[in-house]
Design a protein around this motif. Structure first.
Motif, PDB file in Angstrom:
ATOM      1  N   LEU A   1       5.732   9.017  21.407  1.00  0.00           N
ATOM      2  CA  LEU A   1       5.133   8.158  20.382  1.00  0.00           C
ATOM      3  C   LEU A   1       3.606   8.212  20.487  1.00  0.00           C
ATOM      4  CD1 LEU A   1       5.798   6.017  18.165  1.00  0.00           C
ATOM      5  CD2 LEU A   1       5.717   4.298  19.968  1.00  0.00           C
ATOM      6  N   TYR A   2       2.936   8.499  19.377  1.00  0.00           N
ATOM      7  CA  TYR A   2       1.474   8.659  19.333  1.00  0.00           C
ATOM      8  C   TYR A   2       0.979   9.657  20.388  1.00  0.00           C
ATOM      9  CZ  TYR A   2       2.376   4.140  17.115  1.00  0.00           C
ATOM     10  OH  TYR A   2       2.899   3.117  16.358  1.00  0.00           O
ATOM     11  N   MET A   3       1.845  10.666  20.668  1.00  0.00           N
ATOM     12  CA  MET A   3       1.520  11.712  21.667  1.00  0.00           C
ATOM     13  C   MET A   3       1.316  11.123  23.064  1.00  0.00           C
ATOM     14  SD  MET A   3       1.780  14.670  20.361  1.00  0.00           S
ATOM     15  CE  MET A   3       2.789  14.567  18.890  1.00  0.00           C
ATOM     16  N   CYS A   4       1.956   9.983  23.325  1.00  0.00           N
ATOM     17  CA  CYS A   4       1.897   9.352  24.643  1.00  0.00           C
ATOM     18  C   CYS A   4       3.271   9.478  25.306  1.00  0.00           C
ATOM     19  CB  CYS A   4       1.540   7.877  24.515  1.00  0.00           C
ATOM     20  SG  CYS A   4      -0.087   7.597  23.815  1.00  0.00           S
ATOM     21  N   PRO A   5       3.318   9.355  26.635  1.00  0.00           N
ATOM     22  CA  PRO A   5       4.611   9.418  27.327  1.00  0.00           C
ATOM     23  C   PRO A   5       5.549   8.325  26.805  1.00  0.00           C
ATOM     24  CG  PRO A   5       2.798   9.383  28.902  1.00  0.00           C
ATOM     25  CD  PRO A   5       2.201   9.148  27.562  1.00  0.00           C
ATOM     26  N   THR A   6       6.775   8.686  26.492  1.00  0.00           N
ATOM     27  CA  THR A   6       7.699   7.754  25.858  1.00  0.00           C
ATOM     28  C   THR A   6       9.112   7.921  26.414  1.00  0.00           C
ATOM     29  OG1 THR A   6       6.392   7.866  23.827  1.00  0.00           O
ATOM     30  CG2 THR A   6       8.630   7.019  23.613  1.00  0.00           C
ATOM     31  N   ILE A   7       9.768   6.797  26.655  1.00  0.00           N
ATOM     32  CA  ILE A   7      11.156   6.808  27.095  1.00  0.00           C
ATOM     33  C   ILE A   7      12.013   6.347  25.924  1.00  0.00           C
ATOM     34  CG2 ILE A   7      12.837   5.705  28.626  1.00  0.00           C
ATOM     35  CD1 ILE A   7      10.394   5.256  30.564  1.00  0.00           C
ATOM     36  N   VAL A   8      13.043   7.099  25.592  1.00  0.00           N
ATOM     37  CA  VAL A   8      13.985   6.665  24.558  1.00  0.00           C
ATOM     38  C   VAL A   8      15.353   6.542  25.222  1.00  0.00           C
ATOM     39  CG1 VAL A   8      14.951   7.098  22.275  1.00  0.00           C
ATOM     40  CG2 VAL A   8      12.669   7.954  22.824  1.00  0.00           C
ATOM     41  N   ASN A   9      15.882   5.325  25.259  1.00  0.00           N
ATOM     42  CA  ASN A   9      17.192   5.082  25.865  1.00  0.00           C
ATOM     43  C   ASN A   9      18.103   4.356  24.883  1.00  0.00           C
ATOM     44  OD1 ASN A   9      15.850   4.483  29.175  1.00  0.00           O
ATOM     45  ND2 ASN A   9      17.009   6.247  28.487  1.00  0.00           N
ATOM     46  N   ASN A  10      19.392   4.652  24.983  1.00  0.00           N
ATOM     47  CA  ASN A  10      20.397   3.991  24.150  1.00  0.00           C
ATOM     48  C   ASN A  10      20.582   2.521  24.563  1.00  0.00           C
ATOM     49  OD1 ASN A  10      23.679   3.454  24.400  1.00  0.00           O
ATOM     50  ND2 ASN A  10      23.040   4.170  22.411  1.00  0.00           N
ATOM     51  N   VAL A  11      21.081   1.713  23.648  1.00  0.00           N
ATOM     52  CA  VAL A  11      21.331   0.286  23.891  1.00  0.00           C
ATOM     53  C   VAL A  11      22.182   0.073  25.145  1.00  0.00           C
ATOM     54  CG1 VAL A  11      22.536  -1.748  22.958  1.00  0.00           C
ATOM     55  CG2 VAL A  11      21.183  -0.304  21.430  1.00  0.00           C
ATOM     56  N   GLU A  12      23.320   0.752  25.200  1.00  0.00           N
ATOM     57  CA  GLU A  12      24.252   0.551  26.313  1.00  0.00           C
ATOM     58  C   GLU A  12      23.616   0.987  27.634  1.00  0.00           C
ATOM     59  OE1 GLU A  12      27.966   2.611  25.700  1.00  0.00           O
ATOM     60  OE2 GLU A  12      28.828   1.847  27.548  1.00  0.00           O
ATOM     61  N   THR A  13      22.872   2.094  27.611  1.00  0.00           N
ATOM     62  CA  THR A  13      22.204   2.579  28.821  1.00  0.00           C
ATOM     63  C   THR A  13      21.282   1.502  29.383  1.00  0.00           C
ATOM     64  OG1 THR A  13      22.180   4.743  27.735  1.00  0.00           O
ATOM     65  CG2 THR A  13      20.888   4.522  29.757  1.00  0.00           C
ATOM     66  N   LEU A  14      20.476   0.886  28.512  1.00  0.00           N
ATOM     67  CA  LEU A  14      19.518  -0.125  28.966  1.00  0.00           C
ATOM     68  C   LEU A  14      20.231  -1.359  29.529  1.00  0.00           C
ATOM     69  CD1 LEU A  14      16.927   0.286  26.089  1.00  0.00           C
ATOM     70  CD2 LEU A  14      16.485   0.717  28.515  1.00  0.00           C
ATOM     71  N   CYS A  15      21.389  -1.696  28.962  1.00  0.00           N
ATOM     72  CA  CYS A  15      22.158  -2.817  29.511  1.00  0.00           C
ATOM     73  C   CYS A  15      22.602  -2.510  30.933  1.00  0.00           C
ATOM     74  CB  CYS A  15      23.381  -3.103  28.646  1.00  0.00           C
ATOM     75  SG  CYS A  15      22.969  -3.784  27.043  1.00  0.00           S
ATOM     76  N   HIS A  16      22.989  -1.247  31.178  1.00  0.00           N
ATOM     77  CA  HIS A  16      23.462  -0.882  32.516  1.00  0.00           C
ATOM     78  C   HIS A  16      22.386  -1.089  33.578  1.00  0.00           C
ATOM     79  CE1 HIS A  16      27.556   0.576  32.128  1.00  0.00           C
ATOM     80  NE2 HIS A  16      27.234   1.028  30.941  1.00  0.00           N
ATOM     81  N   VAL A  17      21.112  -0.921  33.183  1.00  0.00           N
ATOM     82  CA  VAL A  17      20.024  -1.078  34.159  1.00  0.00           C
ATOM     83  C   VAL A  17      20.077  -2.469  34.794  1.00  0.00           C
ATOM     84  CG1 VAL A  17      17.511  -1.190  34.426  1.00  0.00           C
ATOM     85  CG2 VAL A  17      18.547   0.633  33.047  1.00  0.00           C
ATOM     86  N   LYS A  18      20.366  -3.468  33.969  1.00  0.00           N
ATOM     87  CA  LYS A  18      20.484  -4.836  34.497  1.00  0.00           C
ATOM     88  C   LYS A  18      21.556  -4.902  35.580  1.00  0.00           C
ATOM     89  CE  LYS A  18      22.681  -9.069  33.421  1.00  0.00           C
ATOM     90  NZ  LYS A  18      23.103 -10.147  32.544  1.00  0.00           N
ATOM     91  N   HIS A  19      22.686  -4.251  35.331  1.00  0.00           N
ATOM     92  CA  HIS A  19      23.793  -4.330  36.290  1.00  0.00           C
ATOM     93  C   HIS A  19      23.529  -3.502  37.551  1.00  0.00           C
ATOM     94  CE1 HIS A  19      26.207  -6.690  33.547  1.00  0.00           C
ATOM     95  NE2 HIS A  19      25.727  -5.930  32.592  1.00  0.00           N
ATOM     96  N   ILE A  20      22.715  -2.454  37.398  1.00  0.00           N
ATOM     97  CA  ILE A  20      22.342  -1.674  38.581  1.00  0.00           C
ATOM     98  C   ILE A  20      21.455  -2.527  39.488  1.00  0.00           C
ATOM     99  CG2 ILE A  20      21.021   0.335  39.371  1.00  0.00           C
ATOM    100  CD1 ILE A  20      22.059   1.705  36.713  1.00  0.00           C
ATOM    101  N   VAL A  21      20.539  -3.278  38.876  1.00  0.00           N
ATOM    102  CA  VAL A  21      19.698  -4.184  39.654  1.00  0.00           C
ATOM    103  C   VAL A  21      20.583  -5.238  40.334  1.00  0.00           C
ATOM    104  CG1 VAL A  21      17.936  -5.996  39.493  1.00  0.00           C
ATOM    105  CG2 VAL A  21      17.613  -3.821  38.293  1.00  0.00           C
ATOM    106  N   ALA A  22      21.569  -5.756  39.600  1.00  0.00           N
ATOM    107  CA  ALA A  22      22.425  -6.810  40.148  1.00  0.00           C
ATOM    108  C   ALA A  22      23.266  -6.304  41.314  1.00  0.00           C
ATOM    109  CB  ALA A  22      23.338  -7.345  39.043  1.00  0.00           C
ATOM    110  N   MET A  23      23.861  -5.115  41.148  1.00  0.00           N
ATOM    111  CA  MET A  23      24.840  -4.633  42.133  1.00  0.00           C
ATOM    112  C   MET A  23      24.209  -3.770  43.219  1.00  0.00           C
ATOM    113  SD  MET A  23      27.698  -3.461  39.332  1.00  0.00           S
ATOM    114  CE  MET A  23      29.003  -3.089  40.490  1.00  0.00           C
ATOM    115  N   GLY A  24      23.068  -3.151  42.916  1.00  0.00           N
ATOM    116  CA  GLY A  24      22.512  -2.140  43.795  1.00  0.00           C
ATOM    117  C   GLY A  24      23.146  -0.805  43.454  1.00  0.00           C
ATOM    118  N   ALA A  25      22.377   0.255  43.649  1.00  0.00           N
ATOM    119  CA  ALA A  25      22.821   1.582  43.209  1.00  0.00           C
ATOM    120  C   ALA A  25      24.147   1.993  43.836  1.00  0.00           C
ATOM    121  CB  ALA A  25      21.748   2.622  43.526  1.00  0.00           C
ATOM    122  N   SER A  26      24.297   1.740  45.137  1.00  0.00           N
ATOM    123  CA  SER A  26      25.483   2.281  45.806  1.00  0.00           C
ATOM    124  C   SER A  26      26.753   1.563  45.349  1.00  0.00           C
ATOM    125  CB  SER A  26      25.331   2.215  47.328  1.00  0.00           C
ATOM    126  OG  SER A  26      25.000   0.899  47.701  1.00  0.00           O
TER     127      SER A  26
END
Lengths: 472, 163
Positions: free
Chosen positions: A215-240
């Motif tokens: 976006l605007y030639m700047c570094p940009t992350i594009v993630n799906n809705v479900e993917t971003l929700c999983h990040v919350k659960h990874i923080v909650a549970m821990g990666a392992s």
């Protein structure tokens, strides 16, 4: 017995669960944001230091989370490609342009649990030093856009968003951006162009990898809705712990959208790879089987651009034997574990995890004609092979479904499709070509029979006198 | 220029522009705001949006012609979008669209959106609305209707309030 495993949709369909922030907070909402913001840095064995943000990014990488939008690429790796030294702002965009035919999972999250998405997004933004983020929602979801705007306002009022979030000194703003009916906006570089206020013409990679020139030639992350929700659960549970869900290299849960000729169409969240295609279609916990008296004909396993699978097919899948060696094993269609790797080995993909079932009452030529019309309509028109080819295939199929088929049409369609795939800027070319290639190759007899019948009818209807006079 | 945007809409538009570091990004959101108020995006509206964002009219015009949701002509007060794509088609959306057309005196063989002469209804076949588990689905203005039968279709026609 296979059953649902609800992580993302744990609360969504519970009686009394609503989309407002008070309800979300009563169910432990935004606790993971607080946990993430309080993450401590780490000293590594080699004497280097890991910042709190790096720790969370590493967790996401180690969790094995793969993108839930379609490509199934490692989310942690995608984040690791971000150019953090350019000095330019880093943007994050949530891809909520859910438009792959057959897919309706993100709709459930947006409508029933929008704060889960927002919490996952805030954590992801913080972990990637993002100060400004957008939710790109498709234009045909006006109710979803309203709900998200309301949820964002609620989060702002509680200081989960805005300036100095929860007193940490971190600032973030998230805005909702509405698309306007173009499927190609789901392609991440097309989405970025669209967010810049232009036609959604995908950009060519290289050089325009969003992680560097987005976006605007700047570094940009594009993630799906479900993917971003999983990040919350990874923080909650821990990666392992998170990685224990699902199967190796196919971790976590996934929401499967099931539609077409099954008794119980709907969305079902499963541990990735812990249910087979057959179970998803036939088990009473999922699709409940085909309608009475019907037999399976074909399955589109991952959204309409994935290659079709034919009833009775058997695939060679590599499996680890008792001796630890990878050996090919015969796996029948309905025994395919529903995950990223098995479907890829079966020559197709789990894509957006949308299964469309067709029973033996369906005319396969009609089905492909329907799918091809979609791609003809949705081609952005930038690359000639796709713009012309997608329309050409759709016209040929329209002719075939209107009594004007020819025996040579099967090869004709294959020829056009082969000249689209691999010759376009974005993967839409493949998305348009793959259904045609797979339908025609696997159901060739249906296409040839249709052509033969039409040709015979056509020959019989030509009056003899005219045929004779044409010799003059 | 006779085209004027009511103050409350312009306030909303000015706020939308602040969401973006580059004004041009607000184009789609402005067009949505304009279309929601006026029912369509006229030539004058295109020029107004362009001026607002410091762009040439062609920069906006090319969006209106690219994105299927924007329309340059007014449509019916009630806009019925029937999903055409595979899952809905398997569940009978073709027959459903024909039913809407027949009931409203429209020609089901014609492509594109069709509006009744009294301007009350527009019926259109659209691509996947992302609710395939509830096929066939129909978007009536902003409201998604699930598993729509011909009986429900008749109700939509009879009960839809004219705004």
């Amino acid at each position: 017995m296979p059953s649902e495993f609800r992580l993302i949709l744990k609360n969504a369909d519970q009686p009394g669960y609503t989309s407002d922030i008070e309800c979300y907070l009563r169910h432990g909402g935004y606790e993971q944001l607080k946990k993430a913001l309080g993450t401590a840095g780490r000293d590594l064995a080699d004497g280097k230091k890991q910042s709190p943000q790096e720790v969370v990014r590493k967790e996401v990488l180690d969790s094995g989370l793969r993108g839930r939008g379609g490509a199934g690429f490692s989310a942690g790796l995608k984040w690791s490609f971000v150019d953090r030294k350019s000095g330019k702002p880093i943007y994050l965009i949530c891809n909520a342009d859910e438009s792959e035919p057959g897919t309706f999972k993100d709709r459930q999250i947006i409508h029933k649990d929008p704060h889960q998405l927002i919490e996952g997004m805030i954590i992801s933004c913080w972990a990637n030093d993002v100060k400004l983020a957008y939710i790109y929602i498709r234009g045909e979801m006006p109710q979803g856009a309203k709900l998200l705007n309301k949820a964002l306002a609620e989060a702002r009022a509680k200081n989960f968003l805005g300036k100095n979030i929860l007193g940490t000194g971190y600032d973030l703003e998230i805005y909702v951006h509405r698309g306007a009916g173009a499927y190609i906006c789901g392609e991440e570089t097309g989405l970025i162009e669209s967010l810049e206020g232009k036609r959604a013409y995908p950009r060519i990679k290289p050089p325009y990898f969003p992680a560097v020139l987005g976006l605007y030639m700047c570094p940009t992350i594009v993630n799906n809705v479900e993917t971003l929700c999983h990040v919350k659960h990874i923080v909650a549970m821990g990666a392992s712990e998170y990685a224990k869900l699902g199967t190796p290299n196919n971790t976590g849960t996934r929401i499967v959208s099931l539609s077409g000729d099954v008794k119980r169409p709907g969305y079902y969240e499963i541990e990735v790879g812990k249910a087979t295609l057959g179970e998803l279609i036939n088990d009473p916990a999922f699709g409940g089987g085909l309608r009475d008296g019907r037999k399976l004909k074909a399955i589109i396993p991952g959204g309409s651009s994935s290659k079709v699978l034919k009833a009775g097919e058997v695939f060679k899948l590599k499996r680890k034997g008792t001796d630890g060696q990878m050996t090919p094993v015969d796996v029948p269609l309905l025994d395919l574990p529903y995950d990223f790797d098995s479907l890829q080995q079966a020559g197709t993909m789990s894509g957006s995890s949308a299964i469309i079932v067709m029973d033996d009452s369906r005319d396969i030529v009609d089905c492909l004609a329907n799918v091809s019309e979609f791609y003809a309509h949705e081609s952005c028109g930038q690359c000639t092979p796709c713009r012309e080819g997608a329309l050409w295939m759709s016209k040929a199929l329209h002719r075939m479904t209107h009594g004007e088929g020819r025996k040579a049409d099967a090869d004709y369609l294959l020829h056009i499709a082969q000249n689209i795939q691999g010759r376009t800027i974005c993967a839409f070319g493949e998305a348009a070509a793959w259904p045609v290639l797979s339908f025609v190759k696997k159901f060739r007899e249906d296409f040839e029979a249709r052509g033969a019948t039409d040709e015979a009818k056509h020959d019989a209807s030509v009056p003899q006198k005219i045929s004779a006079s044409s010799n003059h | 220029m006779s085209f004027t945007v009511p103050t409350n809409i312009e306030v909303e538009i000015d706020e939308l522009i602040t969401h973006y570091p580059v004004k041009r990004s607000a184009s789609l959101m402005l067009l949505h705001a304009i279309q929601e108020h006026f029912g369509h995006v006229s030539r004058e509206a295109i020029e107004w949006v362009a001026l607002k964002l410091g762009l040439q009219p062609i920069n906006i015009y090319e969006l209106v012609t690219f994105y299927p949701m924007f329309r340059q002509e007014p449509l019916g007060k009630t806009h019925v979008k029937v999903c055409r794509t595979l899952s809905c088609s398997l569940a009978g959306s073709g027959e459903l669209r024909d039913h809407f057309c027949r009931k409203l005196g429209l020609d089901s063989h014609k492509h594109g959106p069709q509006t009744t002469p009294d301007g009350k209804f527009t019926v259109e076949f659209v691509e996947c609305l992302a609710d395939c588990g509830n096929a066939p689905v129909v978007l009536v203005n902003d409201e998604l209707q699930a598993r729509v039968t011909t009986v429900q279709a008749d109700e939509i026609i009879e009960k839809m309030p004219i705004k």
